[in-house]
Motif scaffolding. Structure first.
Motif, PDB file in Angstrom:
ATOM      1  N   PHE A   1       0.826  -1.211   0.000  1.00  0.00           N
ATOM      2  CA  PHE A   1       0.000   0.000   0.000  1.00  0.00           C
ATOM      3  C   PHE A   1       0.860   1.261   0.000  1.00  0.00           C
ATOM      4  O   PHE A   1       0.625   2.199  -0.755  1.00  0.00           O
ATOM      5  CB  PHE A   1      -0.925   0.024   1.219  1.00  0.00           C
ATOM      6  CG  PHE A   1      -2.263  -0.634   0.993  1.00  0.00           C
ATOM      7  CD1 PHE A   1      -2.896  -0.578  -0.236  1.00  0.00           C
ATOM      8  CD2 PHE A   1      -2.904  -1.295   2.034  1.00  0.00           C
ATOM      9  CE1 PHE A   1      -4.134  -1.183  -0.438  1.00  0.00           C
ATOM     10  CE2 PHE A   1      -4.149  -1.899   1.839  1.00  0.00           C
ATOM     11  CZ  PHE A   1      -4.759  -1.838   0.606  1.00  0.00           C
ATOM     12  N   GLY A   2       1.865   1.296   0.869  1.00  0.00           N
ATOM     13  CA  GLY A   2       2.652   2.524   1.050  1.00  0.00           C
ATOM     14  C   GLY A   2       3.630   2.819  -0.069  1.00  0.00           C
ATOM     15  O   GLY A   2       4.035   3.961  -0.246  1.00  0.00           O
ATOM     16  N   ASN A   3       4.041   1.775  -0.809  1.00  0.00           N
ATOM     17  CA  ASN A   3       5.010   1.946  -1.897  1.00  0.00           C
ATOM     18  C   ASN A   3       6.253   2.697  -1.412  1.00  0.00           C
ATOM     19  O   ASN A   3       6.743   3.621  -2.063  1.00  0.00           O
ATOM     20  CB  ASN A   3       4.355   2.689  -3.077  1.00  0.00           C
ATOM     21  CG  ASN A   3       5.208   2.632  -4.340  1.00  0.00           C
ATOM     22  OD1 ASN A   3       6.015   1.716  -4.504  1.00  0.00           O
ATOM     23  ND2 ASN A   3       5.044   3.606  -5.217  1.00  0.00           N
ATOM     24  N   LEU A   4       6.753   2.296  -0.240  1.00  0.00           N
ATOM     25  CA  LEU A   4       7.898   2.969   0.380  1.00  0.00           C
ATOM     26  C   LEU A   4       9.113   2.941  -0.535  1.00  0.00           C
ATOM     27  O   LEU A   4       9.491   1.895  -1.063  1.00  0.00           O
ATOM     28  CB  LEU A   4       8.234   2.291   1.713  1.00  0.00           C
ATOM     29  CG  LEU A   4       9.430   2.846   2.481  1.00  0.00           C
ATOM     30  CD1 LEU A   4       9.198   4.292   2.903  1.00  0.00           C
ATOM     31  CD2 LEU A   4       9.746   1.975   3.693  1.00  0.00           C
ATOM     32  N   ARG A   5       9.732   4.115  -0.676  1.00  0.00           N
ATOM     33  CA  ARG A   5      10.909   4.263  -1.545  1.00  0.00           C
ATOM     34  C   ARG A   5      12.004   5.040  -0.818  1.00  0.00           C
ATOM     35  O   ARG A   5      11.726   5.678   0.207  1.00  0.00           O
ATOM     36  CB  ARG A   5      10.521   4.987  -2.837  1.00  0.00           C
ATOM     37  CG  ARG A   5       9.475   4.264  -3.653  1.00  0.00           C
ATOM     38  CD  ARG A   5       9.388   4.802  -5.092  1.00  0.00           C
ATOM     39  NE  ARG A   5       8.995   6.193  -5.150  1.00  0.00           N
ATOM     40  CZ  ARG A   5       7.747   6.648  -5.049  1.00  0.00           C
ATOM     41  NH1 ARG A   5       6.754   5.793  -4.836  1.00  0.00           N
ATOM     42  NH2 ARG A   5       7.476   7.948  -5.136  1.00  0.00           N
ATOM     43  N   PRO A   6      13.233   5.010  -1.342  1.00  0.00           N
ATOM     44  CA  PRO A   6      14.319   5.762  -0.690  1.00  0.00           C
ATOM     45  C   PRO A   6      13.974   7.240  -0.531  1.00  0.00           C
ATOM     46  O   PRO A   6      13.241   7.813  -1.344  1.00  0.00           O
ATOM     47  CB  PRO A   6      15.500   5.566  -1.648  1.00  0.00           C
ATOM     48  CG  PRO A   6      15.223   4.273  -2.345  1.00  0.00           C
ATOM     49  CD  PRO A   6      13.733   4.215  -2.489  1.00  0.00           C
TER      50      PRO A   6
ATOM     51  N   LEU B   1      11.747  -2.956   8.845  1.00  0.00           N
ATOM     52  CA  LEU B   1      11.516  -3.010   7.400  1.00  0.00           C
ATOM     53  C   LEU B   1      11.856  -1.678   6.730  1.00  0.00           C
ATOM     54  O   LEU B   1      12.370  -1.656   5.611  1.00  0.00           O
ATOM     55  CB  LEU B   1      10.067  -3.413   7.121  1.00  0.00           C
ATOM     56  CG  LEU B   1       9.761  -4.879   7.449  1.00  0.00           C
ATOM     57  CD1 LEU B   1       8.257  -5.124   7.453  1.00  0.00           C
ATOM     58  CD2 LEU B   1      10.449  -5.824   6.464  1.00  0.00           C
ATOM     59  N   CYS B   2      11.570  -0.569   7.417  1.00  0.00           N
ATOM     60  CA  CYS B   2      11.973   0.743   6.880  1.00  0.00           C
ATOM     61  C   CYS B   2      13.489   0.813   6.700  1.00  0.00           C
ATOM     62  O   CYS B   2      13.986   1.436   5.748  1.00  0.00           O
ATOM     63  CB  CYS B   2      11.526   1.866   7.818  1.00  0.00           C
ATOM     64  SG  CYS B   2       9.779   2.296   7.730  1.00  0.00           S
ATOM     65  N   LYS B   3      14.216   0.171   7.616  1.00  0.00           N
ATOM     66  CA  LYS B   3      15.684   0.215   7.549  1.00  0.00           C
ATOM     67  C   LYS B   3      16.247  -0.577   6.372  1.00  0.00           C
ATOM     68  O   LYS B   3      17.436  -0.475   6.069  1.00  0.00           O
ATOM     69  CB  LYS B   3      16.285  -0.304   8.861  1.00  0.00           C
ATOM     70  CG  LYS B   3      15.909   0.502  10.093  1.00  0.00           C
ATOM     71  CD  LYS B   3      16.335   1.947  10.016  1.00  0.00           C
ATOM     72  CE  LYS B   3      17.846   2.094  10.146  1.00  0.00           C
ATOM     73  NZ  LYS B   3      18.261   3.511  10.041  1.00  0.00           N
ATOM     74  N   THR B   4      15.412  -1.366   5.704  1.00  0.00           N
ATOM     75  CA  THR B   4      15.879  -2.091   4.513  1.00  0.00           C
ATOM     76  C   THR B   4      15.829  -1.207   3.265  1.00  0.00           C
ATOM     77  O   THR B   4      16.248  -1.627   2.193  1.00  0.00           O
ATOM     78  CB  THR B   4      15.043  -3.367   4.253  1.00  0.00           C
ATOM     79  OG1 THR B   4      13.701  -3.000   3.886  1.00  0.00           O
ATOM     80  CG2 THR B   4      15.003  -4.260   5.480  1.00  0.00           C
ATOM     81  N   VAL B   5      15.296   0.006   3.412  1.00  0.00           N
ATOM     82  CA  VAL B   5      15.215   0.959   2.299  1.00  0.00           C
ATOM     83  C   VAL B   5      16.125   2.139   2.622  1.00  0.00           C
ATOM     84  O   VAL B   5      16.156   2.623   3.757  1.00  0.00           O
ATOM     85  CB  VAL B   5      13.762   1.440   2.092  1.00  0.00           C
ATOM     86  CG1 VAL B   5      13.677   2.458   0.962  1.00  0.00           C
ATOM     87  CG2 VAL B   5      12.852   0.249   1.806  1.00  0.00           C
ATOM     88  N   GLU B   6      16.837   2.628   1.625  1.00  0.00           N
ATOM     89  CA  GLU B   6      17.856   3.651   1.838  1.00  0.00           C
ATOM     90  C   GLU B   6      17.247   4.995   2.260  1.00  0.00           C
ATOM     91  O   GLU B   6      16.300   5.489   1.651  1.00  0.00           O
ATOM     92  CB  GLU B   6      18.643   3.837   0.530  1.00  0.00           C
ATOM     93  CG  GLU B   6      19.905   4.665   0.676  1.00  0.00           C
ATOM     94  CD  GLU B   6      20.650   4.783  -0.655  1.00  0.00           C
ATOM     95  OE1 GLU B   6      21.547   5.637  -0.713  1.00  0.00           O
ATOM     96  OE2 GLU B   6      20.318   4.057  -1.607  1.00  0.00           O
TER      97      GLU B   6
END
Length: 270
Positions: free
Chosen positions: A54-59, A79-84
């Motif tokens: 849903f959030g489509n989290l990106r760097p 999980l946030c820490k797996t994205v730059e």
């Protein structure tokens, strides 16, 4: 037969023997404890799908995580820490802020003494890209107003309805009355998204959930995620376990096991 597995079930897991469909079982990865397995699926599937599907989290984006020291909160932080270069705002009582900072929360906020929306605006005047909302009620409205253009609010709970040790019907009614609602036209003019998520209603989505579990097992095997266990309680202490959460003392997941660990049993005998 004989495999160690993690299981998903909507309810009925507070017992010694459980039947679940084979499609709702997943092999435990090497080195995982049963306590970690109990803490993984519900929290991490929820956090993963909310953040990425849903959030489509990106760097370079920013995320607000409510109840950041709880089960889903600690999973979401990892999980946030797996994205730059993701900036994390996390609400929790002050006693948990050191833990949050060590976990990777850039801006812990004490929701009991501060207006978290004001605090976020001081640091990020435009707001945030993603809000994870397990609260409901008026907090959902605050979350929506905190979103940047193209921001996403994902609501996945209504913790504000749980008002303390006794049911307070007036408080529940107030939360219900303040529950956020919005029209499609309002969304259109604001360039924002509102999503609703409930893992309990994904029973039929075996392939979808299975693909998320596979990704989580891979992340666990790489050492990128590890369930945070607050405490482990035997069934006969379930009231104390519930109180641990109700009084918001837990950092991570509260786990129930059928019997006390053997070392504790020996101490009790002595």
């Amino acid at each position: 037969v004989g495999d160690k597995v993690m299981v998903l079930a909507r309810s009925g897991l507070w017992q010694e023997v459980v039947n679940v469909p084979a499609s709702h079982t997943f092999p435990m990865p090497e080195g995982m404890s049963f306590e970690e397995a109990a803490a993984l699926l519900v929290n991490y599937i929820t956090a993963y799908m909310v953040l990425f599907d849903f959030g489509n989290l990106r760097p370079n984006q920013s995320v607000l995580i409510h109840m950041a020291a709880g089960g889903v909160g600690t999973a979401a932080i990892q999980l946030c820490k797996t994205v730059e270069n993701v900036t994390i705002f996390g609400t929790a009582s002050a006693s948990k802020h050191n833990f949050l900072k060590e976990s990777g929360v850039a801006h812990p906020i004490d929701y009991r003494t501060m207006d978290y929306a004001e605090e976020i605006r001081k640091i990020s005047p435009k707001g945030v890209d993603i809000v994870l909302d397990p609260l409901g009620g008026s907090d959902t409205s605050k979350a929506f107003n905190l979103l940047k253009p193209m921001g996403k609010l994902i609501t996945y709970g209504a913790a504000n309805l749980v008002t303390g040790q006794k049911r307070n019907l007036m408080a529940m009614a107030k939360t219900w009355w303040n529950q956020f609602s919005i029209t499609a036209l309002q969304l259109l003019s604001q360039n924002k998204a509102v999503c609703g998520y409930h893992l309990g209603y994904m029973d039929e989505e075996v392939e979808l959930v299975g693909s998320v579990v596979a990704k989580l097992v891979d992340l666990y095997s790489q050492g990128k995620i590890k369930p945070k266990i607050d405490s482990v309680w035997p069934f006969d202490q379930v009231a104390e376990a519930m109180r641990q959460m109700q009084e918001k003392k837990n950092v991570g997941k509260v786990i129930l096991v059928p019997e006390a660990p053997k070392e504790e049993s020996k101490k009790a005998e002595n």
